[in-house]
Write an enzyme that holds these catalytic residues in place. Structure first.
Site, mmCIF file in Angstrom:
data_model
loop_
_atom_site.group_PDB
_atom_site.id
_atom_site.type_symbol
_atom_site.label_atom_id
_atom_site.label_comp_id
_atom_site.label_asym_id
_atom_site.label_seq_id
_atom_site.Cartn_x
_atom_site.Cartn_y
_atom_site.Cartn_z
ATOM 1 N N GLY A 52 -42.719 -16.781 -12.178
ATOM 2 C CA GLY A 52 -43.893 -17.042 -11.347
ATOM 3 C C GLY A 52 -43.492 -16.826 -9.906
ATOM 4 N N GLU A 53 -43.900 -17.730 -9.055
ATOM 5 C CA GLU A 53 -43.548 -17.615 -7.647
ATOM 6 C C GLU A 53 -42.728 -18.851 -7.288
ATOM 7 O OE1 GLU A 53 -44.059 -14.787 -6.067
ATOM 8 O OE2 GLU A 53 -42.844 -15.748 -4.527
ATOM 9 N N CYS A 84 -36.462 -15.698 -14.526
ATOM 10 C CA CYS A 84 -36.944 -15.101 -13.277
ATOM 11 C C CYS A 84 -37.089 -16.134 -12.154
ATOM 12 C CB CYS A 84 -38.239 -14.347 -13.566
ATOM 13 S SG CYS A 84 -38.506 -13.046 -12.373
ATOM 14 N N ARG A 111 -33.459 -13.074 -4.233
ATOM 15 C CA ARG A 111 -34.866 -12.992 -4.663
ATOM 16 C C ARG A 111 -35.395 -11.572 -4.479
ATOM 17 N NH1 ARG A 111 -38.844 -16.663 -1.759
ATOM 18 N NH2 ARG A 111 -40.165 -15.698 -3.312
ATOM 19 N N ILE A 138 -39.746 -8.216 -13.584
ATOM 20 C CA ILE A 138 -40.938 -8.215 -12.731
ATOM 21 C C ILE A 138 -40.581 -8.840 -11.384
ATOM 22 C CG2 ILE A 138 -43.341 -8.967 -12.483
ATOM 23 C CD1 ILE A 138 -43.373 -9.283 -15.576
ATOM 24 N N ARG A 139 -40.500 -8.033 -10.362
ATOM 25 C CA ARG A 139 -40.072 -8.484 -9.025
ATOM 26 C C ARG A 139 -38.917 -9.480 -9.172
ATOM 27 N NH1 ARG A 139 -43.890 -11.296 -6.195
ATOM 28 N NH2 ARG A 139 -42.759 -10.799 -4.303
ATOM 29 N N HIS A 174 -37.816 -11.347 -18.431
ATOM 30 C CA HIS A 174 -38.821 -12.178 -19.123
ATOM 31 C C HIS A 174 -38.799 -11.971 -20.638
ATOM 32 C CE1 HIS A 174 -41.262 -13.546 -15.628
ATOM 33 N NE2 HIS A 174 -40.722 -12.484 -15.054
ATOM 34 N N GLU A 176 -39.971 -13.835 -22.828
ATOM 35 C CA GLU A 176 -41.209 -14.389 -23.423
ATOM 36 C C GLU A 176 -42.325 -13.344 -23.478
ATOM 37 O OE1 GLU A 176 -40.221 -14.813 -20.413
ATOM 38 O OE2 GLU A 176 -41.913 -14.954 -19.037
HETATM 39 N N1 GLN Z 1 -40.424 -12.761 -7.090
HETATM 40 C C1 GLN Z 1 -40.618 -14.068 -7.649
HETATM 41 C C2 GLN Z 1 -39.998 -15.147 -6.761
HETATM 42 O O1 GLN Z 1 -39.268 -14.850 -5.870
HETATM 43 C C3 GLN Z 1 -40.059 -14.146 -9.047
HETATM 44 C C4 GLN Z 1 -40.776 -13.163 -9.916
HETATM 45 C C5 GLN Z 1 -40.994 -13.610 -11.330
HETATM 46 O O2 GLN Z 1 -40.787 -14.757 -11.698
HETATM 47 N N2 GLN Z 1 -41.502 -12.701 -12.145
HETATM 48 O O3 GLN Z 1 -40.255 -16.296 -6.986
#
Ligand code: GLN
Length: 197
Positions: A52-53, A84, A111, A138-139, A174, A176
């Site tokens: 997530g973020e 992540c 990050r 993903i990022r 990920h 999941e």
């Molecule tokens: N870029 C997100 C962060 O810095 C992490 C990305 C993710 O969990 N898919 O929190």
């Protein structure tokens, strides 16, 4: 014969990709509790910190007064699987952010480490003790430095993307989001052992 009790897994559900973990773990026979505030804190056999973020999650963890109780449980040895943003929450140090969160995992994490060009990608790489695995980034972050006490489970292009330290497993990708349940199965095994103690 006494029926085997299902392991109860707490999943941090403040934000992000928690549902996918929940569905996968439930299909493997776990009972899931969504952790959104202090009323959801029970005696868990395992903890999931989803993607997530991480900045939003860190803020909400403090606002909801979940930070200290969860950190305490992680330090006590509760099996914890972090993916992540979850990996960012566990890291002791962040190379490009001044605010670590739990700091229970002795690694430095970068990050959004792959930059914009390669924001998201899928690859296949070997995980120690598990074999080849399809990894969805993903990022994503990665680990730039790890204490010698940390087990490096996987590297992609020379970068550390999966580690284990005591009860904590942290992945930059990920699992999941795929159909391969091996990582979650291993995690549940760890939770069952912890429960028996
Ligand atoms: N870029 C997100 C962060 O810095 C992490 C990305 C993710 O969990 N898919 O929190």
């Amino acid at each position: 014969m006494e029926e085997m009790k299902k392991p109860v897994i707490g999943i941090l559900s403040l934000q992000g990709a928690f549902l996918e973990h929940e569905t996968m773990l439930r299909s493997l026979g776990a009972e899931m509790v969504e952790i959104r505030n202090r009323n959801n804190l029970a005696s868990f056999d395992g903890l999931i910190l989803p993607g997530g973020e991480s900045t939003t999650m860190r803020k909400l963890l403090k606002e909801e007064d979940l930070y200290n109780p969860l950190k305490e449980q992680i330090e006590k040895g509760l099996p914890t699987l972090a993916t992540c943003a979850g990996m960012i929450l566990l890291a002791r140090k962040l190379s490009n952010d001044e605010n670590p969160c739990f700091g229970t995992l002795p690694v430095t994490v970068k990050r959004n480490a792959y930059g914009r060009q390669l924001g998201s990608f899928i690859t296949r790489a070997e995980i120690r003790g598990l074999g080849p695995f399809r990894m969805n980034f993903i990022r994503a972050p990665y680990v730039t430095e790890a204490d010698p006490s940390v087990d490096i489970l996987s590297k992609v292009d020379g970068r550390i993307v999966a580690v284990r330290y005591k009860n904590q497993t942290a992945l930059a990708f990920h699992p999941e989001l795929g159909t391969d349940t091996r990582i979650h199965e291993k995690f549940l095994e760890q939770c069952r052992k912890w429960k028996k103690k």
